[in-house]
Design an enzyme around this catalytic site. Structure first.
Site, mmCIF file in Angstrom:
data_model
loop_
_atom_site.group_PDB
_atom_site.id
_atom_site.type_symbol
_atom_site.label_atom_id
_atom_site.label_comp_id
_atom_site.label_asym_id
_atom_site.label_seq_id
_atom_site.Cartn_x
_atom_site.Cartn_y
_atom_site.Cartn_z
ATOM 1 C CG HIS A 61 -1.636 1.073 1.364
ATOM 2 N ND1 HIS A 61 -3.059 1.298 1.149
ATOM 3 C CD2 HIS A 61 -1.467 2.580 1.620
ATOM 4 C CE1 HIS A 61 -3.540 2.205 1.427
ATOM 5 N NE2 HIS A 61 -2.593 3.114 1.838
ATOM 6 C CD GLU A 62 1.561 3.458 3.417
ATOM 7 O OE1 GLU A 62 1.671 4.397 2.889
ATOM 8 O OE2 GLU A 62 0.642 3.569 4.704
ATOM 9 C CG HIS A 65 0.433 6.240 -0.935
ATOM 10 N ND1 HIS A 65 -0.670 6.545 -1.504
ATOM 11 C CD2 HIS A 65 -0.160 5.463 0.131
ATOM 12 C CE1 HIS A 65 -1.973 6.456 -0.825
ATOM 13 N NE2 HIS A 65 -1.467 5.739 0.322
#
Length: 267
Positions: A61-62, A65
């Site tokens: 998820h990170e 980003h």
């Protein structure tokens, strides 16, 4: 031509972290044990499998980003180690790992927190800013679809019950993470998607609530009526992915092995 030291640093800043490799190793070992119906205890094995898989999903998820930010103009994410998938590199370990794990253990809810620091001043264009924020929860959507594929493709026949239910529970976590993160609440990714399109005055007024948004959402989910409505919606989505409410329930009960119930049906 790029100097050799610069290229060496770039390779190091993108090399997969041994910490991440260790977490994947725990995931693989516990998953194999569940499939073989082996291990120190079904509940403990499910706990290790789901927790390791959940941390892996937090890292992805990170990473999404950071990777989107890199291609949008913020090269600082590379030097900060965000592309190594190392959860220890995140800006806020509390928001990144500790709180999501507490949410998981306490309520069976998947909710990644904001972790990577993006130098927004390096990035131009509102669409790019929105895409950076959307990249994280979109990763959870892709994981939910991928992890549920054996269910909606009818490939789970013969799979051990504990493995099947642990995987179902993991899909539930990805679905809840995607839904909650897309909420337009300050501090969550959904707000980051719409923030570039708000008036400067509105953004300034809402900035003061950024640190409370995550806790406010979690607090609202403790309200029985809101919790029931939320999980009714989640269960409906999971049924569309071929996963039954019984499977996610058993998976959650197995995960919470300290409650003393192994969650498996008798017989």
């Amino acid at each position: 031509m790029t100097p050799q030291p610069a290229r060496a640093f770039a390779r190091r800043d993108r090399r997969i972290s041994p910490v991440f490799v260790a977490i994947v190793a725990v995931l693989a070992a516990s998953g194999w044990a569940l499939w073989q119906d082996r291990g120190p205890g079904t509940g403990l094995t499910v706990f290790l499998f789901v927790t390791a898989a959940w941390v892996v999903s937090l890292c992805l998820h990170e990473y999404a980003h950071a990777r989107t930010a890199l291609h949008s103009g913020d090269i600082s994410v590379e030097a900060r180690g965000y592309l190594t998938l190392n959860p220890l590199k995140y800006t806020h370990a509390l928001l990144s790992i500790v709180l999501p794990l507490l949410f998981l253990i306490a309520g069976g809810i998947g909710l990644p927190g904001g972790a990577v620091f993006i130098e927004r001043g390096r990035i131009s264009g509102r669409i790019r800013h929105s895409l950076i924020s959307a990249a994280g929860p979109l990763t959870n959507v892709l994981l939910a679809v991928a992890l549920s594929a054996p269910f909606w493709l009818d490939r789970m026949a013969g799979a051990p019950t504990a493995f099947r239910c642990a995987l179902a529970f993991l899909v539930l976590l990805q679905v809840t993470a995607a839904i909650l993160n897309f909420l337009p609440v300050p501090g969550l990714d959904g707000y980051g998607v719409i923030e570039p399109w708000l008036k400067p005055r509105t953004r300034r007024q809402l900035e003061q609530y950024a640190g409370l948004g995550l806790l406010a959402v979690f607090g609202l989910l403790w309200v029985p009526e809101i919790n029931d409505a939320f999980f009714d919606a989640v269960d409906a989505l999971l049924r569309g992915l071929g996963i039954s409410e019984a499977e996610t329930y058993i998976g959650r009960e197995l995960y919470r092995f300290w409650d003393g119930d192994d969650g498996l049906p008798a017989g």
